[in-house]
Design a protein around this motif. Sequence first.
Motif, PDB file in Angstrom:
ATOM      1  N   ILE A   1      16.134 -16.694 -18.444  1.00  0.00           N
ATOM      2  CA  ILE A   1      16.168 -15.318 -17.955  1.00  0.00           C
ATOM      3  C   ILE A   1      15.174 -15.091 -16.819  1.00  0.00           C
ATOM      4  N   SER A   2      14.014 -15.732 -16.886  1.00  0.00           N
ATOM      5  CA  SER A   2      13.019 -15.582 -15.820  1.00  0.00           C
ATOM      6  C   SER A   2      13.553 -16.097 -14.489  1.00  0.00           C
ATOM      7  N   ASP A   3      14.241 -17.243 -14.522  1.00  0.00           N
ATOM      8  CA  ASP A   3      14.837 -17.790 -13.299  1.00  0.00           C
ATOM      9  C   ASP A   3      15.888 -16.839 -12.736  1.00  0.00           C
ATOM     10  N   LEU A   4      16.702 -16.261 -13.617  1.00  0.00           N
ATOM     11  CA  LEU A   4      17.755 -15.339 -13.173  1.00  0.00           C
ATOM     12  C   LEU A   4      17.156 -14.083 -12.542  1.00  0.00           C
TER      13      LEU A   4
ATOM     14  N   LYS B   1      14.893 -12.176  -5.354  1.00  0.00           N
ATOM     15  CA  LYS B   1      14.862 -12.852  -4.052  1.00  0.00           C
ATOM     16  C   LYS B   1      16.116 -12.533  -3.241  1.00  0.00           C
ATOM     17  N   HIS B   2      17.256 -12.448  -3.926  1.00  0.00           N
ATOM     18  CA  HIS B   2      18.499 -12.085  -3.247  1.00  0.00           C
ATOM     19  C   HIS B   2      18.397 -10.654  -2.702  1.00  0.00           C
ATOM     20  N   MET B   3      17.822  -9.765  -3.503  1.00  0.00           N
ATOM     21  CA  MET B   3      17.619  -8.388  -3.040  1.00  0.00           C
ATOM     22  C   MET B   3      16.702  -8.362  -1.808  1.00  0.00           C
TER      23      MET B   3
ATOM     24  N   SER C   1      17.532  -7.034   2.042  1.00  0.00           N
ATOM     25  CA  SER C   1      16.860  -5.810   2.480  1.00  0.00           C
ATOM     26  C   SER C   1      16.527  -5.881   3.970  1.00  0.00           C
ATOM     27  N   ALA C   2      16.569  -4.733   4.612  1.00  0.00           N
ATOM     28  CA  ALA C   2      16.319  -4.665   6.050  1.00  0.00           C
ATOM     29  C   ALA C   2      14.859  -4.968   6.384  1.00  0.00           C
ATOM     30  N   GLY C   3      13.929  -4.435   5.609  1.00  0.00           N
ATOM     31  CA  GLY C   3      12.522  -4.596   5.931  1.00  0.00           C
ATOM     32  C   GLY C   3      11.803  -5.675   5.161  1.00  0.00           C
ATOM     33  N   GLY C   4      12.524  -6.487   4.414  1.00  0.00           N
ATOM     34  CA  GLY C   4      11.895  -7.533   3.628  1.00  0.00           C
ATOM     35  C   GLY C   4      11.127  -7.015   2.429  1.00  0.00           C
ATOM     36  N   ALA C   5      11.514  -5.814   1.956  1.00  0.00           N
ATOM     37  CA  ALA C   5      10.848  -5.221   0.799  1.00  0.00           C
ATOM     38  C   ALA C   5      11.886  -4.529  -0.081  1.00  0.00           C
ATOM     39  N   VAL C   6      11.616  -4.503  -1.373  1.00  0.00           N
ATOM     40  CA  VAL C   6      12.481  -3.789  -2.316  1.00  0.00           C
ATOM     41  C   VAL C   6      11.610  -2.991  -3.276  1.00  0.00           C
TER      42      VAL C   6
ATOM     43  N   GLY D   1       7.735   6.113 -11.362  1.00  0.00           N
ATOM     44  CA  GLY D   1       7.085   4.883 -10.958  1.00  0.00           C
ATOM     45  C   GLY D   1       8.056   3.815 -10.483  1.00  0.00           C
ATOM     46  N   TYR D   2       7.520   2.872  -9.748  1.00  0.00           N
ATOM     47  CA  TYR D   2       8.332   1.782  -9.204  1.00  0.00           C
ATOM     48  C   TYR D   2       7.454   0.561  -9.026  1.00  0.00           C
ATOM     49  N   ILE D   3       8.101  -0.541  -8.770  1.00  0.00           N
ATOM     50  CA  ILE D   3       7.420  -1.767  -8.362  1.00  0.00           C
ATOM     51  C   ILE D   3       7.997  -2.127  -7.004  1.00  0.00           C
ATOM     52  N   ARG D   4       7.122  -2.285  -6.025  1.00  0.00           N
ATOM     53  CA  ARG D   4       7.545  -2.638  -4.660  1.00  0.00           C
ATOM     54  C   ARG D   4       7.131  -4.083  -4.407  1.00  0.00           C
ATOM     55  N   ILE D   5       8.105  -4.893  -4.014  1.00  0.00           N
ATOM     56  CA  ILE D   5       7.851  -6.298  -3.682  1.00  0.00           C
ATOM     57  C   ILE D   5       8.165  -6.475  -2.211  1.00  0.00           C
ATOM     58  N   GLN D   6       7.212  -7.039  -1.494  1.00  0.00           N
ATOM     59  CA  GLN D   6       7.406  -7.254  -0.059  1.00  0.00           C
ATOM     60  C   GLN D   6       7.055  -8.687   0.289  1.00  0.00           C
TER      61      GLN D   6
END
Length: 153
Positions: A4-7, A13-15, A19-24, A66-71
């Motif tokens: 599940i962690s790999d998935l 990473k696909h998201m 993404s346009a700005g390299g962040a989700v 709340g959210y988590i932002r990954i860039q």
Amino acid sequence: MRNISDLIEQYLKHMLDDSAGGAVEIQRNDLADKFSCVPSQINYVISTRFTLEKGYMVESKRGGGGYIRIQRVDLPALNSIQLHFEQTIGDCVDQSAAEGIIYQLEEARLVTRREANLLRAAVHRETIALKLPQRDEIRARLLKSMLISLLVK
């Protein structure tokens, strides 16, 4: 079969790739629902696979909205790579940080899988069979030298 962690990692990473700005920005609970797992599993994946050493900046906001932002953090241009390594690696580097840098280079396709495996083998604690801090100092010199040889044309 992948775990599940790999998935979750591949999904994020696909998201990021799409993404346009390299962040989700994601909602932890929504993602946990999507993968039928507990929210702490999402935390685990993000904290272990989306680190600064691996080329990602993570920011979180807690609370109702709340959210988590990954860039994704891009490597500097190749012409400044030596300075970047000097600053990033410094005079000593532990195995975890070295592997993170190698992972980031492999993800950015600046080194091949084979080259990354050779780098990992060369900087592994069992290969550099010295006591600390000498081991981390030798690892830093080896890593910088090998990366500069590989990347500076």
